[in-house]
Scaffold this active site. Structure first.
Site, mmCIF file in Angstrom:
data_model
loop_
_atom_site.group_PDB
_atom_site.id
_atom_site.type_symbol
_atom_site.label_atom_id
_atom_site.label_comp_id
_atom_site.label_asym_id
_atom_site.label_seq_id
_atom_site.Cartn_x
_atom_site.Cartn_y
_atom_site.Cartn_z
ATOM 1 N N GLU A 70 56.620 -20.623 -12.978
ATOM 2 C CA GLU A 70 55.323 -21.275 -13.145
ATOM 3 C C GLU A 70 54.312 -20.141 -13.345
ATOM 4 O O GLU A 70 53.841 -19.537 -12.388
ATOM 5 C CB GLU A 70 54.964 -22.118 -11.918
ATOM 6 C CG GLU A 70 53.758 -23.003 -12.166
ATOM 7 C CD GLU A 70 52.774 -23.038 -11.007
ATOM 8 O OE1 GLU A 70 51.915 -23.925 -10.990
ATOM 9 O OE2 GLU A 70 52.844 -22.169 -10.125
ATOM 10 N N ASP A 125 57.232 -20.992 -7.829
ATOM 11 C CA ASP A 125 55.823 -21.378 -7.850
ATOM 12 C C ASP A 125 54.909 -20.152 -7.816
ATOM 13 O O ASP A 125 55.220 -19.147 -7.179
ATOM 14 C CB ASP A 125 55.527 -22.259 -6.630
ATOM 15 C CG ASP A 125 54.078 -22.686 -6.560
ATOM 16 O OD1 ASP A 125 53.663 -23.501 -7.401
ATOM 17 O OD2 ASP A 125 53.356 -22.182 -5.677
#
Length: 675
Positions: A381, A327
């Site tokens: 991401e 992330d």
């Protein structure tokens, strides 16, 4: 033979070759410095040393706290008092503390904490390597828990190998995967949701919110305890059972890994662990992430890299996860976190705004992960498009296998919100869906989980709005309803068909789950009403959700049957913006889309030679369509006139109903006279 460096054939990167090579050199030097005479995998073993461990003689606990002057273990076993027999000893100048205790000094399920002293103060803290925390239902206070079952979990699938094919990812949140107004459990997910995912045909599950986080509404992105599986959903053994069952069904399981920041909470987190702000994090203006209200790791510190690399290995080793979706990579690699910035020039990747320590960590993490578990996958991401991010470390990249194509869901929501579909530019559409850097594979998706949160809307909710509450019965038809259902299927199919390496769907979006996600909070009286998935909707055969779920299953089967996404070459065959028609070939399959809202075309010619049969039709009544195509015949390319005049081009002539899409399989042509 050395693999070709990813940047050698890209003329746009030639001016920056020196910077690229210096960055990779820095990665290699850091790797050698940390490895010593061992390997990165040997280095990433902090979880075997720090934290609480049971051995033949009893218990050993170790912690790193360089600013501490005293540390005591306090808990159920000593009345939460600082007692001399539970006082840790400082064992070296770098700040490591240690204690050895007899077997009866603590027991399975005991709660405990650390009482850390420093000059001028003290405080209760959670061990940095705590692998189990529980929250008191009444006080809401988290405490570490001794977790040492008499019998360790016995894995049933011991030889699982990840599918050797592109990931088709079902993104899921265990807590909100239940129908009940409560947090779901690992056990319920394994029993109820896993069979649904298996039937739907996905080969990868991506689990959100696994690392322990104090605030449930953070969606799992404000992590406090990096080595602890969230106890909201059950025990470590129940999470292992979930993964074990998925492996037994041939499905890989990856998890969201949050190494981009940490929660600011002092008691639960690492922010002031030993009384100082700079143990794990920056101490200057870079400490606080102004947009996320969290703390930013200092990736230039050996101990921070040791902690995070050990965390990577821990989840692969202890729980047998098959990889990670990292992330917030953009936030990590730019000093300004990449916020409020459009990346429009290659100079934006090399202008000095890059945190090269973070790039080094990413390189090391990917190299360690792929060495320790060769079949593991890593997904970034990342929204800036940083060159080399998804190139292998062997090719002098940073090692991710895939990058999330974050521009695709942004593109779709912008179209739906701002432009009537009769004005969609099909040339721009196919361009946006297929653009990617040549060295990287991407995971495409139609809409992100963020678009399902309160304050936003999923694609189908935005198209249907209030009619979702009144018009989802199969007997109901209206212009808005028919448009929304048709476009929902077409958007998914063209995104899937053009995906540059993999595909992702957030749970429930595939069947058009209504409403939004709203986690319990003061503003909704701590309700779980919208923090769940209403599976009964897709199980009700009288509702149109079943149409969308069945279409998604057949679409995903294109990859299961033909390994569609493994073929990265997309051959654009035809595009006509006036007619809103486009066609492309991929992996022996022909995709044809008619986005025109009202015009159906008879005998529409697609310039391609061959013999084809329809294997997927969005207008199929099984998917809520109007059954306007004959799916039982074989379609053959012909010349417009003078059939055997070889100077004329071949066309595949088809009836193309409005707002529909077809997938046709190329058949073998046995004789030249067949065409």
């Amino acid at each position: 033979m050395n693999p070709v460096k990813y940047y050698t054939s890209d003329p746009w990167l030639q001016p920056f070759t020196g910077i690229i090579e210096e960055r990779i050199k820095k990665c290699s030097l850091r790797e050698k410095q940390l490895m010593g005479t061992g390997t990165l995998c040997d280095f990433a073993m902090g979880h075997f040393y720090y934290g609480l461990h049971r051995n033949d003689k009893g218990w050993t606990f170790r912690e790193w706290a360089p600013n501490a002057t005293d540390i005591y273990l306090i808990g159920d076993f000593n009345g939460w008092k600082e007692k001399s027999e539970y006082r840790m000893e400082s064992v070296n100048p770098v700040g490591e503390w240690e204690i050895h205790l007899p077997a009866d000094a603590m027991h399975h399920r005991d709660l405990f904490k650390l009482s850390v002293h420093w000059k001028g103060g003290k405080g209760e803290r959670m061990p940095s390597y705590a692998n189990r925390l529980v929250q008191d239902d009444r006080t809401k206070i988290f405490s570490p828990q001794v977790w040492e079952p008499a019998e360790p979990y016995k894995w049933q699938t011991t030889d699982f190998r990840s599918p050797d094919t592109a990931p088709v990812v079902y993104e899921a949140h265990v807590g909100m995967a239940t129908e009940l107004e409560k947090p779901g459990t690992y056990h319920e997910f394994a029993d109820n949701v896993l069979p649904f995912i298996i039937r739907a045909g996905y080969n990868t599950i991506q689990l959100m919110a696994i690392q322990e986080h104090p605030f449930y509404g953070s969606f799992g992105y404000h992590v406090s305890n990096f080595f602890a599986a969230s106890s909201r959903f059950g025990t470590p053994e129940e999470l292992k059972e979930l993964i074990d069952k998925a492996h037994g069904s041939g499905i890989r399981v990856i998890m969201d890994l949050i190494h981009s920041h940490s929660v600011k909470n002092v008691i639960e987190g690492l922010g002031m662990f030993d009384g100082t702000p700079g143990q794990y994090f920056h101490t200057d203006h870079r400490r606080n992430h102004w947009a996320w209200d969290s703390l930013c790791f200092d990736y230039g510190k050996d101990k921070v890299i040791h902690f995070l690399l050990s965390n990577c290995r821990y989840w692969l080793e202890e729980y047998k996860f098959d990889g990670f979706r990292f992330d917030g990579i953009t936030s990590m690699i730019y000093y300004d976190h990449g916020l409020e910035k459009n990346f429009t020039s290659y100079n934006d990747y090399f202008d000095g705004n890059q945190d090269e320590d973070a790039l080094v960590y990413i390189y090391l993490a990917n190299k360690m992960i792929h060495t320790f578990r060769p079949g593991a996958i890593t997904i970034a991401e990342e929204m800036s498009g940083m060159p080399g991010l998804a190139a292998s470390t062997a090719r002098k990249g940073y090692g991710f296998d895939y990058r999330l194509s974050m521009g695709v869901p942004d593109f779709w929501i912008k179209l739906i919100k701002e432009i009537p579909d009769e004005n969609w530019d099909t040339g721009n559409l196919i361009h946006e869906l297929t653009q990617r850097r040549p060295e990287e594979k991407i995971i495409s998706y139609c809409e992100s989980h963020d678009q399902a949160l309160v304050g936003d809307k999923t694609l189908i909710f935005r198209m249907l709005d209030a009619e979702m509450y009144t018009g989802m019965t199969k007997a109901h038809h209206s212009f808005a309803m028919d448009r929304g259902i048709a476009l929902h299927k077409m958007i998914r199919l063209i995104t899937f068909g053009t995906a540059g390496g993999g595909y992702l769907n957030f749970m429930g979006n595939e069947f058009g789950h209504p409403e939004w996600i709203d986690f319990p909070r003061e503003g909704n009286n701590w309700s779980y009403k919208y923090a769940r998935r209403q599976w009964h909707l897709v199980e009700n055969k009288d509702l149109k959700y079943t149409y969308l779920a069945e279409f998604d299953r057949k679409m995903v089967n294109l990859h299961k049957e033909f390994r569609l996404l493994d073929d990265l070459f997309i051959n654009r065959i035809y595009e006509n913006n006036n007619d809103k028609v486009l066609a492309f070939m991929r992996g022996g399959l022909l995709f044809i889309f008619n986005f025109h809202p009202s015009t159906s075309f008879t005998d529409y010619g697609i310039p391609i030679a061959g013999k084809f049969r329809i294997i997927l039709d969005t207008d199929d009544p099984d998917f809520g369509g109007y059954d306007r195509m004959d799916r039982n015949v074989t379609y053959m390319s012909i010349r417009k006139s003078q059939r055997y005049n070889i100077s004329l081009p071949l066309y595949l002539y088809l009836y193309l109903p409005s707002r529909t899409a077809l997938v046709l399989k190329s058949e073998v042509i046995k004789r030249a006279t067949d065409i």
